[in-house]
Enzyme design. Structure first.
Site, mmCIF file in Angstrom:
data_model
loop_
_atom_site.group_PDB
_atom_site.id
_atom_site.type_symbol
_atom_site.label_atom_id
_atom_site.label_comp_id
_atom_site.label_asym_id
_atom_site.label_seq_id
_atom_site.Cartn_x
_atom_site.Cartn_y
_atom_site.Cartn_z
ATOM 1 N N LYS A 1 2.353 -7.926 10.442
ATOM 2 C CA LYS A 1 3.274 -6.800 10.597
ATOM 3 C C LYS A 1 2.973 -6.023 11.882
ATOM 4 O O LYS A 1 3.892 -5.539 12.536
ATOM 5 C CB LYS A 1 3.230 -5.914 9.357
ATOM 6 C CG LYS A 1 3.686 -6.705 8.129
ATOM 7 C CD LYS A 1 3.583 -5.983 6.840
ATOM 8 C CE LYS A 1 3.880 -6.912 5.672
ATOM 9 N NZ LYS A 1 2.795 -7.859 5.355
ATOM 10 N N CYS B 1 -3.263 -0.780 7.217
ATOM 11 C CA CYS B 1 -3.959 -1.905 6.562
ATOM 12 C C CYS B 1 -3.443 -3.159 7.264
ATOM 13 O O CYS B 1 -2.551 -3.833 6.763
ATOM 14 C CB CYS B 1 -3.629 -1.948 5.083
ATOM 15 S SG CYS B 1 -3.761 -0.354 4.260
ATOM 16 N N ALA B 2 -3.995 -3.462 8.418
ATOM 17 C CA ALA B 2 -3.243 -4.304 9.356
ATOM 18 C C ALA B 2 -3.600 -5.791 9.409
ATOM 19 O O ALA B 2 -2.806 -6.581 9.906
ATOM 20 C CB ALA B 2 -3.358 -3.720 10.760
ATOM 21 N N ALA B 3 -4.811 -6.184 8.963
ATOM 22 C CA ALA B 3 -5.210 -7.585 9.158
ATOM 23 C C ALA B 3 -4.483 -8.501 8.173
ATOM 24 O O ALA B 3 -4.243 -8.094 7.049
ATOM 25 C CB ALA B 3 -6.715 -7.731 8.968
ATOM 26 N N PRO B 4 -4.153 -9.725 8.597
ATOM 27 C CA PRO B 4 -4.467 -10.340 9.887
ATOM 28 C C PRO B 4 -3.522 -9.980 11.039
ATOM 29 O O PRO B 4 -3.747 -10.410 12.152
ATOM 30 C CB PRO B 4 -4.363 -11.840 9.571
ATOM 31 C CG PRO B 4 -3.348 -11.922 8.478
ATOM 32 C CD PRO B 4 -3.549 -10.676 7.643
ATOM 33 N N GLY B 5 -2.463 -9.219 10.774
ATOM 34 C CA GLY B 5 -1.682 -8.742 11.911
ATOM 35 C C GLY B 5 -0.223 -9.163 11.941
ATOM 36 O O GLY B 5 0.460 -8.918 12.932
ATOM 37 N N GLU C 1 -7.963 -1.894 10.430
ATOM 38 C CA GLU C 1 -8.360 -2.752 9.307
ATOM 39 C C GLU C 1 -9.756 -2.349 8.859
ATOM 40 O O GLU C 1 -10.660 -2.212 9.668
ATOM 41 C CB GLU C 1 -8.315 -4.228 9.742
ATOM 42 C CG GLU C 1 -8.976 -5.185 8.791
ATOM 43 C CD GLU C 1 -8.419 -5.166 7.348
ATOM 44 O OE1 GLU C 1 -7.197 -5.027 7.162
ATOM 45 O OE2 GLU C 1 -9.240 -5.269 6.420
ATOM 46 N N ASP D 1 0.764 -1.219 4.338
ATOM 47 C CA ASP D 1 0.954 -2.499 3.659
ATOM 48 C C ASP D 1 -0.290 -2.667 2.781
ATOM 49 O O ASP D 1 -1.279 -3.270 3.190
ATOM 50 C CB ASP D 1 1.074 -3.616 4.705
ATOM 51 C CG ASP D 1 1.441 -4.941 4.083
ATOM 52 O OD1 ASP D 1 2.180 -4.945 3.079
ATOM 53 O OD2 ASP D 1 0.967 -5.989 4.580
ATOM 54 N N CYS E 1 2.740 -6.842 -2.048
ATOM 55 C CA CYS E 1 3.290 -8.156 -2.402
ATOM 56 C C CYS E 1 2.989 -8.424 -3.882
ATOM 57 O O CYS E 1 2.515 -9.483 -4.240
ATOM 58 C CB CYS E 1 2.757 -9.255 -1.484
ATOM 59 S SG CYS E 1 0.970 -9.428 -1.507
#
Ligand SMILES: C[S@@+](CC[C@H](N)C(=O)[O-])C[C@H]1O[C@@H](n2cnc3c(N)ncnc32)[C@H](O)[C@@H]1O
Length: 452
Positions: A114, A108-112, A132, A177, A230
């Site tokens: 991590k 779950c990578a965007a916006p990037g 993403e 994430d 978060c």
């Protein structure tokens, strides 16, 4: 205004600590960035800027800055010298700790934030798959991968369940994430506040269970997975992890170092009734310099069945004959060798990461390092290549002052003398784009869509 029902939940979660917790909402949040270690060392950057004073304890390259420093408006930001990232959000990738050569997935990578941190730890070796689900967010992710000069990332746009079928037991390390109710970001994000509701927490928990299920299927035996959110909501944190562990005996929680201000996962009754949940980590905004976060480090037993090593085979790459213009460009302008295979998407040429899986049927935004466009009998270098290269890698360079860089970033041409041809433009030693000299004018090749 914090929602009443949120406050009631926090009161019962925190007990005596609740008042302490509430006071942190009267203070502004901390601001932080992470130095891009692919572009150079922290000490060199520290000689050029005055905002690398206080380090984030749990993340390599992480620093707090003051609002008046405005690093986001500095040309170094466009040069990918650092990534503005919330301090607590630096913890999950730091705990996943990939090493060069591994196969790593950021699901779950965007916006990037991590992904770019994982890439630093991998130093360009191995393969980093950044996925993403939302197409627009995937584009932003791809842009950040480019800005940070990352060479070994494959950027995809898929649902986790689709990838799970495609990459069974393939990855050494996976970061989940997860999309969450965002309670930990209320001090910084009005959007998270507006969307909050107990019903949304339930929906997020269900979605996290599905995402984790897909991630688990993609991890090899003996591999490591970091799950993070978060939010403070136990249903999405300890609840998701304990539910997952009950259904997956082949996984266990790893003990992880707790820095000052971090606490263990909470034991909260029926939904999270396993004592080992204390090995998870909570980051609290009233206990450390960062926002609210949760993370759990999971390991898959070595003895669980291993998977397919190269799902559907590997990309073979094209023959040198098919990219002759690139070879000529390299000979004329570059000083470093390029090893590895190349692929073409139409007239676009890419250097692919080692052991790149077959891309057929995948929605690919970036299949490695974008080198440029193969035109008829000539080669036009890509912006991504400029951001990957260092001035010492290139024969022709033009280094700019900060004031000149601002003019370059706005698209202006620059006065210059020298041999005609391609120049790597840099700002105080950090590459930022291409220019093409003819006569005494350096034509600006900074991408139109990025100009400021
Ligand atoms: C917390 S954010 C990721 C932040 C990112 N890791 C970073 O550090 O910049 C979660 C991401 O999950 C994506 N997402 C939403 N629904 C999803 C789903 N069902 N499966 C996978 N990802 C999803 C969101 O679009 C969002 O980009």
């Amino acid at each position: 205004m914090l929602p009443e029902r949120f406050l009631d939940r926090m009161k019962s979660l925190l007990g005596e600590e609740y008042t302490d917790f509430l006071t942190c909402y009267d203070r502004p949040g901390y601001q932080s960035l992470r130095v891009n270690l692919l572009k150079g060392q922290e000490k060199d950057l520290a000689e050029k800027v005055n905002f690398l004073k206080e380090a984030v304890p749990w993340a390599k390259g992480g620093y707090y800055y003051r609002s008046e420093d405005k690093p986001g408006r500095h040309p170094f930001h466009e040069a990918g010298v650092y990534y503005i990232q919330e301090a607590s959000a630096m913890a999950p990738a730091a705990y996943l700790a990939p090493v060069p050569g591994e196969r790593v997935l950021d699901l779950c990578a965007a916006p990037g934030g991590k992904s770019t941190q994982l890439a630093c730890a991998m130093g360009g070796r191995g393969i980093l798959v950044c996925n993403e689900i939302h197409p627009q967010r995937a584009k932003i992710l791809s842009g950040n991968i480019e800005r940070m000069g990352i060479e070994n990332a494959l950027v995809l746009n898929h649902e986790p369940a689709f990838l799970a079928k495609r990459f069974p037991a393939y990855f050494d390390k996976i970061l989940v994430d997860a999309p969450c109710s965002g309670e930990g970001m209320f001090r910084k994000s009005q959007e998270a506040l507006k969307e909050w509701s107990p019903e949304n927490i339930t929906m997020c928990a269900r979605r996290q269970r599905d995402i984790l299920e897909s991630a688990a299927a993609m991890l090899r035996a003996g591999g490591r997975l970091v799950y993070s959110t978060c939010t403070f909501a136990p249903e999405e944190d300890e609840g998701t992890i304990s539910g997952f562990l009950r259904e997956h005996p082949e996984f266990y929680l790893e003990e992880a170092k707790k820095y000052q201000g971090m606490t263990g996962g909470m034991i909260l009754g029926p939904k999270a009734d396993m004592p080992e949940i204390e090995k998870a980590i909570r980051l609290w905004p009233h206990k450390l310099k960062g926002e609210g976060h949760f993370l759990a480090c999971l390991k898959k037993e070595e003895k669980s069945p291993d998977g397919v090593l190269s799902p559907g085979g590997e990309e073979k790459g094209i023959s040198p004959k098919e990219c002759r213009e690139w070879a000529e460009f390299r000979e004329e302008y570059l000083k470093i060798p390029f090893s590895g295979s190349y692929i073409r998407f139409g007239d676009q040429l890419y250097l692919i990461p080692e052991k790149m899986p077959l891309l057929t049927g995948l929605k690919v935004l970036r299949p490695g390092l974008h080198l440029g466009t193969l035109k008829k009998n000539r080669f036009e270098p890509a912006h991504a290549l400029a951001l990957f290269l260092k001035p010492e890698d290139v024969k022709n360079t033009l280094d700019l002052s900060l004031a000149q860089a601002e003019r370059y970033l706005s698209g202006q041409t620059l006065p210059a003398e020298g041999e005609k041809g391609w120049y790597l433009i840099s700002v105080e030693g950090y590459s930022i784009g291409w220019g093409k000299l003819s006569g005494s004018v350096m034509k600006n090749h900074y991408p139109k869509g990025l100009r400021i």
